[in-house]
Write a protein that holds these residues in place. Structure first.
Motif, PDB file in Angstrom:
ATOM      1  N   LYS A 220       0.827  -1.209   0.000  1.00 32.34           N
ATOM      2  CA  LYS A 220       0.000   0.000   0.000  1.00 32.34           C
ATOM      3  C   LYS A 220       0.860   1.257   0.000  1.00 32.34           C
ATOM      4  CE  LYS A 220      -3.790   2.256   2.497  1.00 32.34           C
ATOM      5  NZ  LYS A 220      -4.694   2.179   3.679  1.00 32.34           N
ATOM      6  N   ALA A 221       1.993   1.192   0.689  1.00 29.15           N
ATOM      7  CA  ALA A 221       2.910   2.334   0.738  1.00 29.15           C
ATOM      8  C   ALA A 221       3.795   2.416  -0.499  1.00 29.15           C
ATOM      9  CB  ALA A 221       3.783   2.237   1.986  1.00 29.15           C
ATOM     10  N   LYS A 222       3.615   1.446  -1.434  1.00 32.30           N
ATOM     11  CA  LYS A 222       4.433   1.373  -2.652  1.00 32.30           C
ATOM     12  C   LYS A 222       5.922   1.304  -2.305  1.00 32.30           C
ATOM     13  CE  LYS A 222       1.043   3.844  -5.495  1.00 32.30           C
ATOM     14  NZ  LYS A 222       0.507   2.596  -6.059  1.00 32.30           N
ATOM     15  N   ALA A 223       6.227   0.457  -1.329  1.00 32.35           N
ATOM     16  CA  ALA A 223       7.613   0.323  -0.867  1.00 32.35           C
ATOM     17  C   ALA A 223       8.479  -0.345  -1.928  1.00 32.35           C
ATOM     18  CB  ALA A 223       7.655  -0.483   0.424  1.00 32.35           C
ATOM     19  N   ASP A 224       9.693   0.163  -2.079  1.00 36.63           N
ATOM     20  CA  ASP A 224      10.670  -0.431  -2.991  1.00 36.63           C
ATOM     21  C   ASP A 224      11.480  -1.520  -2.302  1.00 36.63           C
ATOM     22  OD1 ASP A 224      10.433   1.521  -5.357  1.00 36.63           O
ATOM     23  OD2 ASP A 224      10.763   2.863  -3.661  1.00 36.63           O
ATOM     24  N   LEU A 225      11.571  -1.427  -0.987  1.00 33.58           N
ATOM     25  CA  LEU A 225      12.374  -2.373  -0.215  1.00 33.58           C
ATOM     26  C   LEU A 225      11.665  -2.662   1.099  1.00 33.58           C
ATOM     27  CD1 LEU A 225      15.155  -3.877   0.006  1.00 33.58           C
ATOM     28  CD2 LEU A 225      16.011  -1.841   1.174  1.00 33.58           C
ATOM     29  N   PHE A 226      11.630  -3.932   1.489  1.00 33.82           N
ATOM     30  CA  PHE A 226      11.007  -4.359   2.747  1.00 33.82           C
ATOM     31  C   PHE A 226      12.102  -4.916   3.654  1.00 33.82           C
ATOM     32  CE2 PHE A 226       7.279  -5.710   5.154  1.00 33.82           C
ATOM     33  CZ  PHE A 226       7.776  -6.756   5.926  1.00 33.82           C
ATOM     34  N   VAL A 227      12.284  -4.287   4.813  1.00 36.80           N
ATOM     35  CA  VAL A 227      13.316  -4.705   5.760  1.00 36.80           C
ATOM     36  C   VAL A 227      12.646  -5.092   7.069  1.00 36.80           C
ATOM     37  CG1 VAL A 227      15.388  -4.037   7.026  1.00 36.80           C
ATOM     38  CG2 VAL A 227      14.998  -3.145   4.724  1.00 36.80           C
TER      39      VAL A 227
END
Length: 326
Positions: A220-227
């Motif tokens: 939903k946040a249009k994240a490019d990277l998930f950590v």
């Protein structure tokens, strides 16, 4: 778009090899685009390395302890800023590779674990120092009705593990869910302080989220990277150090099967392309290509993170680990 020139280089066999070395350089690959050149050493296994530059003439030197050059490697050729590759043996067991450069360049190196049918690799990126881009011939000016949007920030979803009813690991005075939330908030502040980057906290308080909900919030946040940040525990107080994990191919395959069953979500993994009108084979191919690229990019980022962690403390493993989280 810059034209990408790719060349395969295998280092020439020296008359002297490191006898009894534990590791082996199987070959070298070089690719060049614009003012950047990438050198990849194919290794028999993970190994230490030291890299430095020399001038007069310009060279990049790579030392690999307890390593030898494969006898099957043919004669090399140059590409990009690299004119040629030379090799030699130091101290009877160590391998030294020398990259002769056409101009000064700044090296940056990192290790990659096996993935996609390739083995361990040492990657050296060379960026031309003070290089200039050749002027392009003037083209007729084209006008568009729509004003192009400015490049958006790189969005990083920072996930504090556990939370709420799930405390995670327990110590004498601390719970994992509290420790990782504090770390996640600090990491988010550091990310937000970097120009062109923006952090999104997956959870910002003490509450429980299922894995799917964490993924949904990142999408939903249009994240490019998930950590995701965790703080493991062990019964032996002497055990310390950090580990870095990425999603394994097995985990990716399980996720692909789930997404194929729910096609409305599968578009998230293929750049928003709908899979509703695609046949089953094409769906699998599109998802597999997208996931393979994501895993490769994740591994590169994870390798950089692990490299930085080594500078500040102990690590459990010298390479990025893989697991099927989903």
């Amino acid at each position: 778009m810059a034209r990408i020139v790719i060349a395969w280089i295998l280092i020439a066999v020296s008359n002297v090899v490191a006898a009894g070395a534990s590791h082996e350089v199987l070959g070298v690959r070089v690719s060049a685009t614009g003012d950047r050149t990438r050198v990849v050493l194919d290794l028999s296994g993970p190994t230490e390395h030291r890299i430095f530059t020399l001038n007069g003439p310009e060279r990049v030197v790579i030392d690999l302890p307890d390593t030898r050059l494969s006898r099957t490697a043919p004669r090399p050729s140059g590409s990009g800023v690299v004119k040629r590759v030379r090799s030699g043996v130091r101290n009877g067991r160590d391998l030294r590779l020398v990259l002769d450069l056409g101009s000064a360049a700044r090296p940056k190196s990192f290790l990659l674990p096996p993935s996609g049918g390739t083995g361990h690799r040492l990657v050296i990126d060379l960026v031309a120092a003070g290089g200039t881009v050749a002027a392009r011939p003037k083209q007729p000016v084209k006008t568009v009705d729509k004003v192009l949007e400015k490049p958006r920030d790189l969005v990083i979803a920072v996930d504090a593990g556990h939370g709420g009813k799930d405390p995670g690991a327990r110590g004498r005075r601390a719970r994992e869910k509290d420790v990782v939330l504090a770390v996640a908030k600090r990491v988010a502040r550091l990310i937000d302080a970097e120009p062109g980057m923006r952090a999104v906290l997956v959870r910002d308080g003490d509450y429980f989220l299922h894995l799917r909900e964490r993924i949904r919030r990142a999408h939903k946040a249009k994240a490019d990277l998930f950590v995701s940040i965790h703080a493991d525990a062990f019964t032996d107080r002497r055990v310390r150090g950090s580990s870095v994990y990425v999603l394994s191919r097995r985990g990716a395959s399980s996720e692909m099967a789930r997404l194929l069953a729910r096609q409305e979500n599968a578009a998230d993994l293929v750049g928003g392309v709908s899979l509703r009108d695609k046949d089953d084979l094409l769906k699998k191919v599109l998802l597999d290509l997208s996931q393979s690229a994501s895993i490769e990019e994740s591994t590169e980022v994870a390798s950089e993170v692990l490299r930085e962690l080594r500078r500040i403390g102990k690590v459990h493993k010298r390479s990025v680990q893989k697991a099927g989280f989903v």
